[in-house]
Design a protein around this motif. Structure first.
Motif, PDB file in Angstrom:
ATOM      1  N   PRO A   1       1.011  -1.403   0.215  1.00 20.06           N
ATOM      2  CA  PRO A   1       0.123   0.171   0.173  1.00 20.06           C
ATOM      3  C   PRO A   1       0.786   0.949   0.068  1.00 20.06           C
ATOM      4  CG  PRO A   1      -0.116  -1.365   2.114  1.00 20.06           C
ATOM      5  CD  PRO A   1       0.116  -2.542   0.922  1.00 20.06           C
ATOM      6  N   ASN A   2       0.319   2.247  -0.924  1.00 20.32           N
ATOM      7  CA  ASN A   2       0.652   3.672  -0.624  1.00 20.32           C
ATOM      8  C   ASN A   2       3.031   3.706  -1.469  1.00 20.32           C
ATOM      9  OD1 ASN A   2       1.038   6.429  -0.907  1.00 20.32           O
ATOM     10  ND2 ASN A   2       0.434   6.663   1.755  1.00 20.32           N
ATOM     11  N   GLU A   4       4.136   5.036  -3.729  1.00 20.22           N
ATOM     12  CA  GLU A   4       4.270   6.474  -3.773  1.00 20.22           C
ATOM     13  C   GLU A   4       5.309   6.825  -2.751  1.00 20.22           C
ATOM     14  OE1 GLU A   4       3.471   9.927  -6.295  1.00 20.22           O
ATOM     15  OE2 GLU A   4       1.551   9.167  -5.478  1.00 20.22           O
ATOM     16  N   GLU A   5       4.695   7.084  -1.409  1.00 19.30           N
ATOM     17  CA  GLU A   5       4.809   7.513  -0.492  1.00 19.30           C
ATOM     18  C   GLU A   5       6.615   6.535   0.297  1.00 19.30           C
ATOM     19  OE1 GLU A   5       4.971  10.395   3.124  1.00 19.30           O
ATOM     20  OE2 GLU A   5       4.190  10.176   1.179  1.00 19.30           O
ATOM     21  N   ILE A  51       4.127   3.710 -10.906  1.00 22.26           N
ATOM     22  CA  ILE A  51       3.000   3.312  -9.626  1.00 22.26           C
ATOM     23  C   ILE A  51       1.920   4.335 -10.024  1.00 22.26           C
ATOM     24  CG2 ILE A  51       2.929   4.905  -7.800  1.00 22.26           C
ATOM     25  CD1 ILE A  51       5.886   4.177  -6.968  1.00 22.26           C
ATOM     26  N   ASN A  52       2.071   5.430 -11.594  1.00 20.62           N
ATOM     27  CA  ASN A  52       1.639   6.329 -11.700  1.00 20.62           C
ATOM     28  C   ASN A  52       1.005   5.452 -12.842  1.00 20.62           C
ATOM     29  OD1 ASN A  52       0.870   8.422  -9.315  1.00 20.62           O
ATOM     30  ND2 ASN A  52       2.770   8.646  -9.796  1.00 20.62           N
ATOM     31  N   SER A  88      -6.105   1.018  -7.665  1.00 17.19           N
ATOM     32  CA  SER A  88      -5.702   2.222  -7.386  1.00 17.19           C
ATOM     33  C   SER A  88      -4.707   3.061  -7.379  1.00 17.19           C
ATOM     34  CB  SER A  88      -6.843   2.615  -5.835  1.00 17.19           C
ATOM     35  OG  SER A  88      -5.812   2.757  -4.774  1.00 17.19           O
ATOM     36  N   LYS A  89      -4.352   4.123  -7.407  1.00 14.15           N
ATOM     37  CA  LYS A  89      -2.827   4.816  -8.021  1.00 14.15           C
ATOM     38  C   LYS A  89      -1.878   4.054  -5.590  1.00 14.15           C
ATOM     39  CE  LYS A  89      -0.509   8.754  -7.020  1.00 14.15           C
ATOM     40  NZ  LYS A  89      -1.338  10.580  -7.283  1.00 14.15           N
ATOM     41  N   LYS A  90      -3.260   4.358  -4.891  1.00 12.26           N
ATOM     42  CA  LYS A  90      -1.969   3.718  -3.685  1.00 12.26           C
ATOM     43  C   LYS A  90      -2.097   2.462  -2.956  1.00 12.26           C
ATOM     44  CE  LYS A  90      -3.182   8.172  -1.569  1.00 12.26           C
ATOM     45  NZ  LYS A  90      -1.847   8.980  -0.985  1.00 12.26           N
ATOM     46  N   VAL A  91      -3.258   1.720  -3.555  1.00 11.36           N
ATOM     47  CA  VAL A  91      -3.021   0.067  -2.817  1.00 11.36           C
ATOM     48  C   VAL A  91      -3.862  -0.981  -4.850  1.00 11.36           C
ATOM     49  CG1 VAL A  91      -4.243  -1.429  -1.517  1.00 11.36           C
ATOM     50  CG2 VAL A  91      -4.328   0.790  -1.135  1.00 11.36           C
TER      51      VAL A  91
END
Length: 189
Positions: A1-2, A4-5, A51-52, A88-91
């Motif tokens: 999850p997440n 990108e962070e 990721i994006n 999704s972008k985050k998960v």
């Protein structure tokens, strides 16, 4: 999850360390830190672009077609790609696959040498098969991202952690084939 962070935190930490090394040293160490910073920047932008990537679902479907074609050639299911549950972008969520990671399987003393050789051969053949059109590769193809059920009569592997893909065009795929085949002179041309 997440992811990108996680990438941003890793990049920030690493670039800070490399900037300090470059500032506080000289000579070859300073040059190495500068080169590492350049490579870090490149890998950071590559990861963020993946990721994006808005084409993830389409690439995952294309990869599944590659898996299906591999299984058809073998005339049985050898590789499975668990279903996507949510994207999704985050998960990115996928179904679980039973068993253990291939690296655990290969280090298990109870697994025979022949079974280990068979598993490695299957994974190698599957990797080679990915050089067939549409040239979609799992971006993180290590043995920890392949699962195998050690209690199954037939070796079936699940490819997991398919959150990013490498898509090549025909020319890029040919170059990778030359590297894979060990034809360095042809690759240089």
């Amino acid at each position: 999850p997440n992811a990108e962070e996680f990438i941003n935190l890793s990049y920030t930490f690493s670039s800070t360390v490399l900037a300090d090394v470059e500032k506080m040293t000289g000579g070859k160490t300073k040059l190495d830190a500068r080169l590492a910073s350049t490579l870090l920047e490149l890998s950071n932008s590559w990861c963020l672009r993946d990721i994006n990537d808005s084409t993830y679902a389409e690439r995952d479907d294309a990869f599944r077609s590659t898996v299906d074609a591999f299984n058809q050639l073998a005339k049985r299911v050898i590789i499975k790609a668990p279903n996507r549950g949510y994207t999704s972008k985050k998960v990115k969520v996928e179904d679980q696959f039973p068993g253990v990671t291939l690296n655990k399987y290969l280090s298990d003393q109870e697994v025979t040498r022949e079974e280990k050789i068979k598993a490695v051969k299957t994974l190698t053949e599957f990797f080679e098969h990915q050089f067939q059109h549409p040239f979609i590769f799992h971006s993180d193809p290590h043995t920890g991202n392949y699962m195998i059920d050690p209690h199954s009569d037939e070796q079936v592997m699940g490819v997991i952690d398919r959150s990013m893909y490498l898509a090549l065009d025909e020319k890029e795929a040919q170059l990778f084939r030359l590297l894979y085949d060990g034809d360095g002179r042809q690759f240089a041309h």
